[in-house]
Write a protein that holds these residues in place. Sequence first.
Motif, PDB file in Angstrom:
ATOM      1  N   PHE A  15      37.558  38.781  41.737  1.00  0.00           N
ATOM      2  CA  PHE A  15      38.583  37.751  41.615  1.00  0.00           C
ATOM      3  C   PHE A  15      37.996  36.425  41.178  1.00  0.00           C
ATOM      4  CE2 PHE A  15      42.297  39.869  43.152  1.00  0.00           C
ATOM      5  CZ  PHE A  15      41.807  40.883  43.938  1.00  0.00           C
ATOM      6  N   VAL A  18      38.945  32.318  41.792  1.00  0.00           N
ATOM      7  CA  VAL A  18      40.125  32.308  42.660  1.00  0.00           C
ATOM      8  C   VAL A  18      39.756  32.681  44.073  1.00  0.00           C
ATOM      9  CG1 VAL A  18      42.364  33.366  43.070  1.00  0.00           C
ATOM     10  CG2 VAL A  18      41.641  32.846  40.745  1.00  0.00           C
ATOM     11  N   MET A  19      39.025  33.782  44.237  1.00  0.00           N
ATOM     12  CA  MET A  19      38.705  34.238  45.571  1.00  0.00           C
ATOM     13  C   MET A  19      37.613  33.397  46.231  1.00  0.00           C
ATOM     14  SD  MET A  19      40.950  36.331  45.941  1.00  0.00           S
ATOM     15  CE  MET A  19      40.465  36.637  47.613  1.00  0.00           C
ATOM     16  N   ALA A  22      39.518  30.681  47.617  1.00  0.00           N
ATOM     17  CA  ALA A  22      40.312  31.178  48.737  1.00  0.00           C
ATOM     18  C   ALA A  22      39.469  31.316  49.993  1.00  0.00           C
ATOM     19  CB  ALA A  22      40.935  32.524  48.364  1.00  0.00           C
ATOM     20  N   MET A  52      43.657  39.987  52.522  1.00  0.00           N
ATOM     21  CA  MET A  52      44.392  39.940  51.269  1.00  0.00           C
ATOM     22  C   MET A  52      45.894  39.877  51.488  1.00  0.00           C
ATOM     23  SD  MET A  52      42.122  39.631  49.124  1.00  0.00           S
ATOM     24  CE  MET A  52      43.235  39.651  47.732  1.00  0.00           C
ATOM     25  N   LEU A  57      46.560  32.991  50.912  1.00  0.00           N
ATOM     26  CA  LEU A  57      45.644  33.459  49.873  1.00  0.00           C
ATOM     27  C   LEU A  57      46.423  33.962  48.663  1.00  0.00           C
ATOM     28  CD1 LEU A  57      42.857  35.361  51.831  1.00  0.00           C
ATOM     29  CD2 LEU A  57      42.855  33.036  50.955  1.00  0.00           C
ATOM     30  N   GLU A  58      47.533  34.626  48.929  1.00  0.00           N
ATOM     31  CA  GLU A  58      48.357  35.099  47.822  1.00  0.00           C
ATOM     32  C   GLU A  58      48.891  33.930  47.006  1.00  0.00           C
ATOM     33  OE1 GLU A  58      51.391  37.613  49.358  1.00  0.00           O
ATOM     34  OE2 GLU A  58      50.008  39.195  49.998  1.00  0.00           O
ATOM     35  N   HIS A  61      46.082  32.521  44.899  1.00  0.00           N
ATOM     36  CA  HIS A  61      45.847  33.416  43.769  1.00  0.00           C
ATOM     37  C   HIS A  61      46.923  33.220  42.705  1.00  0.00           C
ATOM     38  CE1 HIS A  61      45.037  37.817  42.317  1.00  0.00           C
ATOM     39  NE2 HIS A  61      44.655  36.898  41.449  1.00  0.00           N
ATOM     40  N   ARG A  64      46.545  29.807  40.911  1.00  0.00           N
ATOM     41  CA  ARG A  64      45.413  29.808  39.980  1.00  0.00           C
ATOM     42  C   ARG A  64      45.749  30.625  38.730  1.00  0.00           C
ATOM     43  NH1 ARG A  64      41.546  27.284  37.412  1.00  0.00           N
ATOM     44  NH2 ARG A  64      39.679  28.543  37.030  1.00  0.00           N
ATOM     45  N   PHE A  65      46.391  31.748  38.950  1.00  0.00           N
ATOM     46  CA  PHE A  65      46.780  32.608  37.833  1.00  0.00           C
ATOM     47  C   PHE A  65      47.743  31.868  36.910  1.00  0.00           C
ATOM     48  CE2 PHE A  65      49.448  35.766  35.779  1.00  0.00           C
ATOM     49  CZ  PHE A  65      48.521  36.692  35.320  1.00  0.00           C
TER      50      PHE A  65
END
Length: 230
Positions: A15, A18-19, A22, A52, A57-58, A61, A64-65
């Motif tokens: 990831f 992003v991760m 996170a 996850m 966190l979602e 994500h 960022r996406f």
Amino acid sequence: MDPDSVKSTLSNLAFGNVMAAAARDYQKELLAQGKPQASSSFNQEVDLDELMDDPELEKLHADRFAALKKEAEKREALKRQGHGEYREITEGDFLGEVTSSEKVICHFYHQEFYRCKIMDKHLKSLAPRHIGTKFIKVDAENAPFFIAKLGVKTLPCVILFRKGIAVDRLVGFQDLGGKDDFTTKTMEVLLIKKGIISEKKEDEDEDDAGNHENMRRVVRSSMNPDSDSD
């Protein structure tokens, strides 16, 4: 749960940034909530399924996406306007090219002039690195109207345009040390000072290579769901 262990584990996932971000936020959340820290054992496993499923966190994500997708769409739109490469245009195309982009660098050149070829080399190198600015060139012999209109008397002459208006120019190499051996970096710094290109962060080039390629596929796929990936 050891926050450092979480961060280390997430950094190895596919990831990317992003991760990694996170993980840092997850660590801060644990501290803010006053949750007890895990044992000092570095071999403790992390329940990634639970991690996850975390809505925060979602959201990180997804945000960022969305930001990457927006940036990729912007870059694709600029490329359709002729950004990202150093191109030659004709006198007939000049007004349309200069007025269709916010920032434009136009080199008026002569085919036989050695210094014009030096200028070409540097502009060609900078164009793909500064996609926010359009880089073009015009053969001075074939553009008498605009040569006269813009008062071009010495070649090479690089004119800087903002929203279709000529705001500055480089005449010969007088602003570049007056010698033929100036570097592309020297020219880049000068153009940054003049505000016609933006300064890039040290790690931006490396990040761009992966992010922009991945998001290019996402954008193309979203515009044409039936298209195949590269």
